[in-house]
Design an enzyme around this catalytic site. Sequence first.
Site, short mmCIF file in Angstrom:
data_model
loop_
_atom_site.label_atom_id
_atom_site.label_comp_id
_atom_site.label_asym_id
_atom_site.label_seq_id
_atom_site.Cartn_x
_atom_site.Cartn_y
_atom_site.Cartn_z
N TYR A 96 -6.93 14.29 52.91
CA TYR A 96 -6.19 15.44 52.42
C TYR A 96 -5.00 15.79 53.31
O TYR A 96 -3.85 15.84 52.85
CB TYR A 96 -7.10 16.66 52.27
CG TYR A 96 -6.39 17.86 51.69
CD1 TYR A 96 -6.18 17.96 50.33
CD2 TYR A 96 -5.91 18.88 52.52
CE1 TYR A 96 -5.50 19.05 49.78
CE2 TYR A 96 -5.24 19.96 51.99
CZ TYR A 96 -5.04 20.06 50.63
OH TYR A 96 -4.36 21.13 50.10
N SER B 240 0.99 21.71 51.66
CA SER B 240 -0.04 22.59 52.21
C SER B 240 0.30 22.86 53.67
O SER B 240 1.02 22.07 54.30
CB SER B 240 -1.42 21.92 52.11
OG SER B 240 -2.38 22.61 52.89
#
Length: 317
Positions: free
Chosen positions: A176, A164
């Site tokens: 995350y 990401s």
Amino acid sequence: MWLHLAVLVGLFCLLRWYRERQVVSHLRDKFVFITGCDSGFGSLLARQLDLRGLRVLAGCLTEQGAEQLRSQTSDRLQTVILDVTKPESVAAAAEWVKERVGDRGLWGLVNNAGISAPTAPNEWLTKQDFVKILDVNLLGVIDVTLNVLPLVRKARGRVVNVSSVMGRVALFGGGYCMSKYGVEAFSDSLRRELSYFGVKVVMIEPGYFKTTVTSPKVLSQSLQASWNQASPEIKELYGEKFLANFLNSVDLLETTCCQDLSLVTDCMEHALTACHPRTRYSPGWDAKLIYLPMSYLPSFLVDLMVYWNSPQPAKAL
């Protein structure tokens, strides 16, 4: 001078365009194993590669997801139930893959399975909240890769890891961003190690795309749950207004996020089928125009940009 520079840049772009258009031969004989195929990127990629003629082996968390995927694809596609957080499930899936690919080996592994919640300011979370995400997004990637790596090496194939842009610049707390930084490090080291064996390792670094696990609704529920479990001291420090502003900023994602998941799966497909894939793909306008440039800026400038657009705690100095 400028003319010469323009010619060199033009020749470089032309060469890159030509190289990236070259496609691997005998795609219909190649097996690709994809994790997280119940929905989102994994489901779309599985259907996309099936249409392309590849032999897709799809790892799904639930039987319902597997059944739905089979109903949308050809008989070539096969599914297996896979929970990347359980070593026994990963080992069983790896053995299942080995039985199907045989002596041909595994051309492609796509580590797509991932979750985004719980996400909240770090002080609102517990150690277990971090572990929950790291188990799927990082340790799951490592476990699956190590179990099927001999098959990929045999085919001199590809490992495609879904990271990401939050693996380049951490804009919020929780596991995350941390997990995606870890995927970046794992991929970099793996790429160098496997280059000796003709295996290519590719990273996909999407911006914000709306899927079942990254929808504003999921993120809002996660934020509210983390607030509910926070201590009275933390609630006093941050205040209800901070929570409300944070929830409003999450809701705004609904209008700014990209819903065309094919921008991501097209990059994955190219990484698997091109003779000369890129090392990194960054699908999404926000990734290219905002987050990647931010990752190259000095830290104090990034901090100022984040402060400018973030809610303030009630007890901030």
